[in-house]
Design a protein around this motif. Structure first.
Motif, PDB file in Angstrom:
ATOM      1  N   VAL A  73       0.840  -1.199   0.000  1.00 52.48           N
ATOM      2  CA  VAL A  73       0.000   0.000   0.000  1.00 52.48           C
ATOM      3  C   VAL A  73       0.877   1.252   0.000  1.00 52.48           C
ATOM      4  CG1 VAL A  73      -1.676   1.364   1.329  1.00 52.48           C
ATOM      5  CG2 VAL A  73      -1.960  -1.121   1.127  1.00 52.48           C
ATOM      6  N   ALA A  74       1.870   1.274   0.867  1.00 52.77           N
ATOM      7  CA  ALA A  74       2.774   2.426   0.947  1.00 52.77           C
ATOM      8  C   ALA A  74       3.453   2.659  -0.393  1.00 52.77           C
ATOM      9  CB  ALA A  74       3.816   2.192   2.039  1.00 52.77           C
ATOM     10  N   GLN A  75       3.891   1.578  -1.025  1.00 57.77           N
ATOM     11  CA  GLN A  75       4.564   1.691  -2.313  1.00 57.77           C
ATOM     12  C   GLN A  75       3.603   2.200  -3.376  1.00 57.77           C
ATOM     13  OE1 GLN A  75       4.806  -1.566  -4.729  1.00 57.77           O
ATOM     14  NE2 GLN A  75       6.758  -1.044  -5.694  1.00 57.77           N
ATOM     15  N   ARG A  76       2.409   1.645  -3.422  1.00 60.06           N
ATOM     16  CA  ARG A  76       1.422   2.061  -4.441  1.00 60.06           C
ATOM     17  C   ARG A  76       1.026   3.521  -4.283  1.00 60.06           C
ATOM     18  NH1 ARG A  76      -1.977  -1.643  -6.985  1.00 60.06           N
ATOM     19  NH2 ARG A  76      -2.530   0.211  -8.175  1.00 60.06           N
ATOM     20  N   LEU A  77       0.948   3.993  -3.052  1.00 54.37           N
ATOM     21  CA  LEU A  77       0.554   5.384  -2.812  1.00 54.37           C
ATOM     22  C   LEU A  77       1.745   6.340  -2.817  1.00 54.37           C
ATOM     23  CD1 LEU A  77      -2.251   4.896  -0.153  1.00 54.37           C
ATOM     24  CD2 LEU A  77      -2.493   5.361  -2.600  1.00 54.37           C
ATOM     25  N   GLY A 121      -1.996  -8.896  -3.740  1.00 56.86           N
ATOM     26  CA  GLY A 121      -3.053  -8.635  -4.718  1.00 56.86           C
ATOM     27  C   GLY A 121      -4.258  -7.963  -4.082  1.00 56.86           C
ATOM     28  N   TYR A 122      -4.599  -8.383  -2.875  1.00 58.05           N
ATOM     29  CA  TYR A 122      -5.712  -7.773  -2.139  1.00 58.05           C
ATOM     30  C   TYR A 122      -5.385  -6.321  -1.776  1.00 58.05           C
ATOM     31  CZ  TYR A 122      -9.590  -7.726   1.287  1.00 58.05           C
ATOM     32  OH  TYR A 122     -10.734  -7.446   1.993  1.00 58.05           O
ATOM     33  N   ALA A 123      -4.145  -6.076  -1.364  1.00 57.66           N
ATOM     34  CA  ALA A 123      -3.720  -4.704  -1.063  1.00 57.66           C
ATOM     35  C   ALA A 123      -3.851  -3.825  -2.306  1.00 57.66           C
ATOM     36  CB  ALA A 123      -2.284  -4.690  -0.541  1.00 57.66           C
ATOM     37  N   ASP A 124      -3.466  -4.356  -3.457  1.00 59.42           N
ATOM     38  CA  ASP A 124      -3.614  -3.601  -4.708  1.00 59.42           C
ATOM     39  C   ASP A 124      -5.078  -3.280  -4.972  1.00 59.42           C
ATOM     40  OD1 ASP A 124      -0.883  -3.631  -5.204  1.00 59.42           O
ATOM     41  OD2 ASP A 124      -0.984  -5.098  -6.832  1.00 59.42           O
ATOM     42  N   ALA A 125      -5.936  -4.291  -4.850  1.00 56.67           N
ATOM     43  CA  ALA A 125      -7.363  -4.102  -5.138  1.00 56.67           C
ATOM     44  C   ALA A 125      -8.018  -3.123  -4.170  1.00 56.67           C
ATOM     45  CB  ALA A 125      -8.089  -5.454  -5.110  1.00 56.67           C
ATOM     46  N   MET A 126      -7.611  -3.170  -2.898  1.00 61.60           N
ATOM     47  CA  MET A 126      -8.175  -2.241  -1.910  1.00 61.60           C
ATOM     48  C   MET A 126      -7.668  -0.815  -2.095  1.00 61.60           C
ATOM     49  SD  MET A 126      -8.402  -4.178   1.760  1.00 61.60           S
ATOM     50  CE  MET A 126      -8.857  -2.652   2.589  1.00 61.60           C
ATOM     51  N   THR A 127      -6.490  -0.658  -2.683  1.00 67.20           N
ATOM     52  CA  THR A 127      -5.883   0.666  -2.828  1.00 67.20           C
ATOM     53  C   THR A 127      -6.321   1.349  -4.120  1.00 67.20           C
ATOM     54  OG1 THR A 127      -4.032  -0.112  -1.482  1.00 67.20           O
ATOM     55  CG2 THR A 127      -3.647   1.873  -2.752  1.00 67.20           C
ATOM     56  N   GLU A 128      -6.833   0.590  -5.073  1.00 67.29           N
ATOM     57  CA  GLU A 128      -7.343   1.177  -6.319  1.00 67.29           C
ATOM     58  C   GLU A 128      -8.528   2.091  -6.018  1.00 67.29           C
ATOM     59  OE1 GLU A 128      -6.379   0.865  -9.572  1.00 67.29           O
ATOM     60  OE2 GLU A 128      -4.682  -0.339  -8.916  1.00 67.29           O
ATOM     61  N   LEU A 159      -5.902   0.729   7.128  1.00 64.38           N
ATOM     62  CA  LEU A 159      -5.155   1.607   8.034  1.00 64.38           C
ATOM     63  C   LEU A 159      -3.930   2.189   7.333  1.00 64.38           C
ATOM     64  CD1 LEU A 159      -4.725   2.820  10.838  1.00 64.38           C
ATOM     65  CD2 LEU A 159      -3.673   0.652  11.533  1.00 64.38           C
ATOM     66  N   GLU A 160      -3.228   1.370   6.560  1.00 59.67           N
ATOM     67  CA  GLU A 160      -2.062   1.895   5.844  1.00 59.67           C
ATOM     68  C   GLU A 160      -2.471   2.869   4.748  1.00 59.67           C
ATOM     69  OE1 GLU A 160       1.845   2.780   5.073  1.00 59.67           O
ATOM     70  OE2 GLU A 160       0.911   1.847   6.817  1.00 59.67           O
ATOM     71  N   ASN A 161      -3.620   2.673   4.139  1.00 62.95           N
ATOM     72  CA  ASN A 161      -4.122   3.654   3.185  1.00 62.95           C
ATOM     73  C   ASN A 161      -4.301   5.009   3.881  1.00 62.95           C
ATOM     74  OD1 ASN A 161      -5.187   3.125   0.214  1.00 62.95           O
ATOM     75  ND2 ASN A 161      -5.222   1.159   1.284  1.00 62.95           N
ATOM     76  N   MET A 162      -4.838   4.991   5.089  1.00 61.95           N
ATOM     77  CA  MET A 162      -5.019   6.225   5.856  1.00 61.95           C
ATOM     78  C   MET A 162      -3.674   6.839   6.225  1.00 61.95           C
ATOM     79  SD  MET A 162      -5.351   7.760   9.311  1.00 61.95           S
ATOM     80  CE  MET A 162      -4.826   6.361  10.169  1.00 61.95           C
ATOM     81  N   ARG A 163      -2.761   6.032   6.745  1.00 60.90           N
ATOM     82  CA  ARG A 163      -1.441   6.541   7.142  1.00 60.90           C
ATOM     83  C   ARG A 163      -0.700   7.157   5.954  1.00 60.90           C
ATOM     84  NH1 ARG A 163      -0.186   0.993   9.174  1.00 60.90           N
ATOM     85  NH2 ARG A 163      -0.704   0.878  11.364  1.00 60.90           N
ATOM     86  N   ALA A 164      -0.659   6.416   4.854  1.00 59.32           N
ATOM     87  CA  ALA A 164       0.092   6.872   3.689  1.00 59.32           C
ATOM     88  C   ALA A 164      -0.494   8.161   3.119  1.00 59.32           C
ATOM     89  CB  ALA A 164       0.127   5.774   2.623  1.00 59.32           C
ATOM     90  N   ARG A 165      -1.798   8.256   3.078  1.00 58.09           N
ATOM     91  CA  ARG A 165      -2.431   9.472   2.561  1.00 58.09           C
ATOM     92  C   ARG A 165      -2.210  10.640   3.520  1.00 58.09           C
ATOM     93  NH1 ARG A 165      -5.541   8.152  -1.858  1.00 58.09           N
ATOM     94  NH2 ARG A 165      -5.846   5.916  -2.132  1.00 58.09           N
TER      95      ARG A 165
END
Length: 188
Positions: A73-77, A121-128, A159-165
């Motif tokens: 998630v951190a990498q994708r964002l 793969g799930y992290a990718d799908a959730m971060t899209e 949670l990592e989506n929130m942190r990274a953003r």
């Protein structure tokens, strides 16, 4: 440098000084997002309690699966701070951080297990945006990790989506946890 500067140890009250000390002992430096949040005492306390509780109750998934999903998630964002800190946490857990260089090819890399591939793969799908999670993904994850495992993985990815953003919005750069370089926040 972050858009809001880290609050130095001298500017914080007793609770935050104790929290800074704990963070320095655990990580070698006060994490900059932590020191930036110290400007708002209530959110600082809520965040510290929340992160501590999430860490304590997250025992269903193997650490490698959870850590890789969060790192992805951190990498994708593009959160350089999260990437740096996430690699350090993986190293502290005794995980192979050299394979992170191959995470973009996780689906074909022999360095990732089936369970790790599912989680990434799930992290990718959730971060899209919009989220692209499928029923089949959740069924596969449940077969691999059980319902509690799916819930734990989902929570950590969210949670990592929130942190990274949050860190990206505040412009918090990497701190040198992976390289061991001096951090922007004092180690005192």
């Amino acid at each position: 440098m972050s858009r809001i500067p880290a609050m130095p140890r001298e500017g914080v009250g007793l609770f935050r000084r104790l929290a800074y000390r704990y963070a320095r002992q655990r990580f070698g430096a006060v994490p900059e997002p932590f020191a930036v949040a110290a400007h708002h005492g209530g959110l600082f306390a809520a965040g510290a309690v929340h992160e501590t509780l999430v860490e304590k109750v997250s025992r269903v998934l193997p650490a490698n699966v959870r850590q890789l999903a969060v790192y992805r998630v951190a990498q994708r964002l593009g959160c350089s701070w999260c990437i740096d800190f996430g690699a350090m946490l993986q190293r502290m857990d005794g995980l192979d951080i050299e394979r992170l260089a191959e995470i973009d090819n996780f689906a074909d890399s022999a360095r990732y297990s089936h369970a790790e591939r599912l989680a990434i793969g799930y992290a990718d799908a959730m971060t899209e945006l919009p989220v692209t999670v499928t029923d089949e993904q959740v069924r596969e994850l449940e077969a691999e990790f059980g319902r509690a495992g799916v819930l734990e993985l989902t929570y950590h990815i969210a949670l990592e989506n929130m942190r990274a953003r949050n860190n990206a919005a505040l412009g918090i750069p990497e701190q040198g946890f992976t390289s061991g370089e001096a951090c922007r926040v004092s180690r005192d």
